[in-house]
Every structure is written in structure tokens, then in C-alpha cells.
Design a protein around this motif. Sequence first.
Motif, PDB file in Angstrom:
ATOM      1  N   ALA A   1      -6.682 -24.002  29.872  1.00 35.12           N
ATOM      2  CA  ALA A   1      -6.422 -22.901  28.941  1.00 35.12           C
ATOM      3  C   ALA A   1      -6.552 -21.547  29.650  1.00 35.12           C
ATOM      4  O   ALA A   1      -6.652 -20.511  28.990  1.00 35.12           O
ATOM      5  CB  ALA A   1      -7.394 -22.985  27.772  1.00 35.12           C
ATOM      6  N   ALA A   2      -6.595 -21.570  30.981  1.00 32.06           N
ATOM      7  CA  ALA A   2      -6.634 -20.339  31.787  1.00 32.06           C
ATOM      8  C   ALA A   2      -7.884 -19.506  31.530  1.00 32.06           C
ATOM      9  O   ALA A   2      -7.835 -18.279  31.569  1.00 32.06           O
ATOM     10  CB  ALA A   2      -5.376 -19.502  31.536  1.00 32.06           C
TER      11      ALA A   2
ATOM     12  N   SER B   1       0.546 -21.741  34.711  1.00 33.37           N
ATOM     13  CA  SER B   1       0.197 -21.740  36.135  1.00 33.37           C
ATOM     14  C   SER B   1      -1.248 -22.182  36.390  1.00 33.37           C
ATOM     15  O   SER B   1      -1.631 -22.431  37.524  1.00 33.37           O
ATOM     16  CB  SER B   1       0.473 -20.373  36.759  1.00 33.37           C
ATOM     17  OG  SER B   1      -0.214 -19.408  36.025  1.00 33.37           O
ATOM     18  N   SER B   2      -2.037 -22.313  35.334  1.00 29.73           N
ATOM     19  CA  SER B   2      -3.402 -22.827  35.519  1.00 29.73           C
ATOM     20  C   SER B   2      -3.376 -24.210  36.162  1.00 29.73           C
ATOM     21  O   SER B   2      -4.308 -24.598  36.854  1.00 29.73           O
ATOM     22  CB  SER B   2      -4.116 -22.975  34.183  1.00 29.73           C
ATOM     23  OG  SER B   2      -4.022 -21.809  33.460  1.00 29.73           O
ATOM     24  N   TYR B   3      -2.296 -24.956  35.868  1.00 25.79           N
ATOM     25  CA  TYR B   3      -2.230 -26.328  36.391  1.00 25.79           C
ATOM     26  C   TYR B   3      -2.000 -26.366  37.899  1.00 25.79           C
ATOM     27  O   TYR B   3      -2.338 -27.350  38.545  1.00 25.79           O
ATOM     28  CB  TYR B   3      -1.104 -27.121  35.699  1.00 25.79           C
ATOM     29  CG  TYR B   3      -1.476 -27.642  34.331  1.00 25.79           C
ATOM     30  CD1 TYR B   3      -1.690 -26.766  33.267  1.00 25.79           C
ATOM     31  CD2 TYR B   3      -1.602 -29.002  34.084  1.00 25.79           C
ATOM     32  CE1 TYR B   3      -2.014 -27.233  32.006  1.00 25.79           C
ATOM     33  CE2 TYR B   3      -1.926 -29.480  32.828  1.00 25.79           C
ATOM     34  CZ  TYR B   3      -2.136 -28.594  31.791  1.00 25.79           C
ATOM     35  OH  TYR B   3      -2.465 -29.068  30.549  1.00 25.79           O
ATOM     36  N   ILE B   4      -1.432 -25.293  38.472  1.00 24.69           N
ATOM     37  CA  ILE B   4      -1.077 -25.310  39.896  1.00 24.69           C
ATOM     38  C   ILE B   4      -2.338 -25.268  40.746  1.00 24.69           C
ATOM     39  O   ILE B   4      -2.455 -25.922  41.772  1.00 24.69           O
ATOM     40  CB  ILE B   4      -0.210 -24.085  40.259  1.00 24.69           C
ATOM     41  CG1 ILE B   4       1.011 -24.038  39.370  1.00 24.69           C
ATOM     42  CG2 ILE B   4       0.194 -24.115  41.722  1.00 24.69           C
ATOM     43  CD1 ILE B   4       1.858 -22.817  39.611  1.00 24.69           C
ATOM     44  N   ASN B   5      -3.250 -24.465  40.281  1.00 19.42           N
ATOM     45  CA  ASN B   5      -4.483 -24.197  40.996  1.00 19.42           C
ATOM     46  C   ASN B   5      -5.457 -25.360  40.973  1.00 19.42           C
ATOM     47  O   ASN B   5      -6.493 -25.358  41.620  1.00 19.42           O
ATOM     48  CB  ASN B   5      -5.154 -23.017  40.278  1.00 19.42           C
ATOM     49  CG  ASN B   5      -5.658 -22.010  41.236  1.00 19.42           C
ATOM     50  OD1 ASN B   5      -5.891 -22.347  42.390  1.00 19.42           O
ATOM     51  ND2 ASN B   5      -5.837 -20.787  40.765  1.00 19.42           N
TER      52      ASN B   5
END
Length: 407
Positions: free
Chosen positions: A141-142, A5-9
Motif C-alpha cells: 500500500a506504499a 511501483s511499491s511492488y518493484i522495490n
Amino acid sequence: MNINSSYINFPASYLFSDIAKRVREFKENNPNANVISLGIGDVTQPLSSSVIKALHSAVDEMGTAAGFHGYGPEQGYDFLREAIAKNNYQDKGIDISADDIFVSDGTKSDVGNFQELFSADAKIAVSDPVYPVYVDSNAMAARAGSFNDSQWNNIVYLPSSKDNDFVPELPKTKVDCIYLCYPNNPTGSVLTKQQLSVWVDYAIKNKSIILFDAAYEAYIQDENIPHSIYEIEGAENVAIEFRSFSKNAGFTGLRCGYAVVPKTVVGYDDNGDKYLLRDMWNRRQTTKFNGCPYIVQKAAFATFSDEGKKEVSSLVSGYMASAKKVRESLKSVGLEVFGGEHAPYIWCCTPNNVPSWDFFQLLLDKANIVSTPGVGFGLSGEGYIRFTAFATPENIDEAIKRIISVL
Ligand code: PLP
């Protein structure tokens, strides 16, 4: 499957993809415009003759039973690791050996991948403005927190502007990893040995690691400015260095770089036990990387021959002559100009403090010049614009004329 979900932000795209999109749109609407790019830092001069000879000869070798090379060592061939260690370190009195060198397909991969060795909650510091890969790879990598108002709330940004002569202050809190890039992209600034020692001392005191991106070291013109962080006492215990054949020998399309991970650099687990980053990086590379192509490593090796060294030096001098021209010309018409003395980047205040993207668009629309908006590298880059000196000499001359005409 649940996605990372890091990619969504994330901000929608990489800076240079944003620029490419704007340029594409401009070209679609203005098909006859002769657009000149002083934007992305890509070289334009052809590969030198030693490199070409080495490539041909390696290709021929590969076509013979005796000379065929399949998978090579993940760390790179010894001939190249030894040449790097000798020419770039040992001959300069720096104690780096061939087995500290990890050859790769370029510095972007290395600086993007190295964060895999950090703990999930490692605190990262970067100078602002910054080469975006350091931040984005940690965000993927969050490790960066959430993205609000153009910054990640878990990254420590160290502002760098004309107010501090482009030398950021040390972090106010303890950080685990600091990315430093000198000569700097985008500001073109450099650090003296004394200034760099301050960072090494911080890292030693705080048990931090410095990731030192030296992709532009070949552009340094003053012998008092360090080419390697290992010129600083103690750095061999706290610093990883990244170098590339892209900007000195024109390998942006061939792809070759290397990470220097000395056997003396350690990280710590939760119990405070020490681990060698070199062993961890070796484990990472042998698992995920199958080596830089043999023919490319042969080409990189050729840059260390007497002829190859002369050719590299001439390529760099050519780009630096262009950098000087851009710098002096823009200065002469009253722009506040930085960089371009030890780096192929010229970092300028926009006239009347116009926002970076507005000035970028003005230059594109009115002068058909592609630049890079300073704010694309971080909030402290607002009000600046970056020009590269990598265009051909003819395009540099034409670009200068056009930029001046719209000022
Ligand atoms: N590091 C910095 C600071 C850069 O500006 C660039 C490319 O522009 C790179 C690394 C990428 O180097 P490479 O071509 O070796 O991947």
C-alpha cells in the motif's frame, strides 16, 4: 497502465515461497530423500468428527430447495457470530457482541486487508522478527517507504530477542498502528496481562490502534496469560483482534477466521474528528468480500458444541505434546531453545551463531528437515531457526533424531 511501483522495490518473494523453492530444488536433486517439514505452520491432523459431520450436513442442506444458501451476509451468519461472541468473549466476562464480529476466510486476509483503513502516511510499528504479512501488506500500500538493507525505512521495527526476553520495547516515537501477535509467531513468546497493559496504555495515550493477532490463543497453557487483548482494561477503545479456526480446529484448508472490531474503537481524520473503525471495516467488507462459505461457517460453528470443544482441545494438546518433545530434546543437546510452551513454535538459537539460512540449508542437506530461518522473519531473527510442532507425531520423533544427529 502504470503499475503500483511499491511492488518493484519488493523483496523477490514471500518467505515461504523462497523456502518452497529451495525444498523443490533439493527434492529434484535428491528424489529418494524422505524430507520432513517442520517449516511452514500448517497443521497435519485431520478435521475432527464434529466438523466433518457439520460439513456433510451443510452440503446436504445446500442440495435442497429449502436449505440452499446463496450469498450470505458479508459479516458472517448470525449463528456463528453469536457463538463466537458468547463462547470466546461473553462467557469469559468480556463485553463483545455478535455485531462486533466479522467472519472471514482467515486471519491472513484480515491482517493483510485491515491496513486499508489507515491513512497513506500512517506510521506502522511491528515487532522484529514478525509474521511477514503485516509488513508486506503495508509495503504494497506504499506505506512502508523504501526497502534497504532488509528493512523498510518507514516502518518502525521493535527488536525482540533473547536479550529482552522477546518483549519489545515501546516505540520511541509516536506510531499510529502497532501489530502485536501473542502467542507469537515466530518466537512462541507470550505476554502477561501486565506486559500487554503497557501496550494498551501506550495506544490510549498516543491515539494509536493495536492490531492484535491472536491466531494461536488456543495454545496458551497458563490461565494468567491473556487469550484476548480485551481482557485488558481500555483495550476495547484501541484494539482490533484477529482470530482463526486454522490452528485450533485445523481449518488451514477450509478457511475461516474473524476480526473483532468493537463499536468503541475510533480513528481520526486530519481535523481530529472521530470515526468508528467498525463502520469503516463493515463498508470495506461489504464492498470487497462476499462472505465465508455457508458450509465452512457451519463447520466452524460445530467447534463450539460440547463435542467440538473436546476435539479442539485434543488437537491442541497433541500439537503441544510434540512442541514439548522438540523443545526438551533440543535443549537436552545444548541448544538454546525458546517458545513451545504456549505456542506450536520452537525458536532456537543456531549452534555457534551460524547464520539462519546456512543452518536451514545444513538441516535440509544433511538431515532432510525443513525448518524456517529466523532471519526470514526480520533482521532480529538472524541467528535463530524456527521449528513447528505441527508435523505428525511419527515425523516429530524422526525429525528430532535427525536434527540431533547433525548437531
Ligand atoms: N497470523 C499468524 C501470526 C500466523 O502465523 C498465521 C499462519 O501461519 C496466520 C495469521 C494465518 O491464519 P489463517 O490461516 O487464518 O489465514
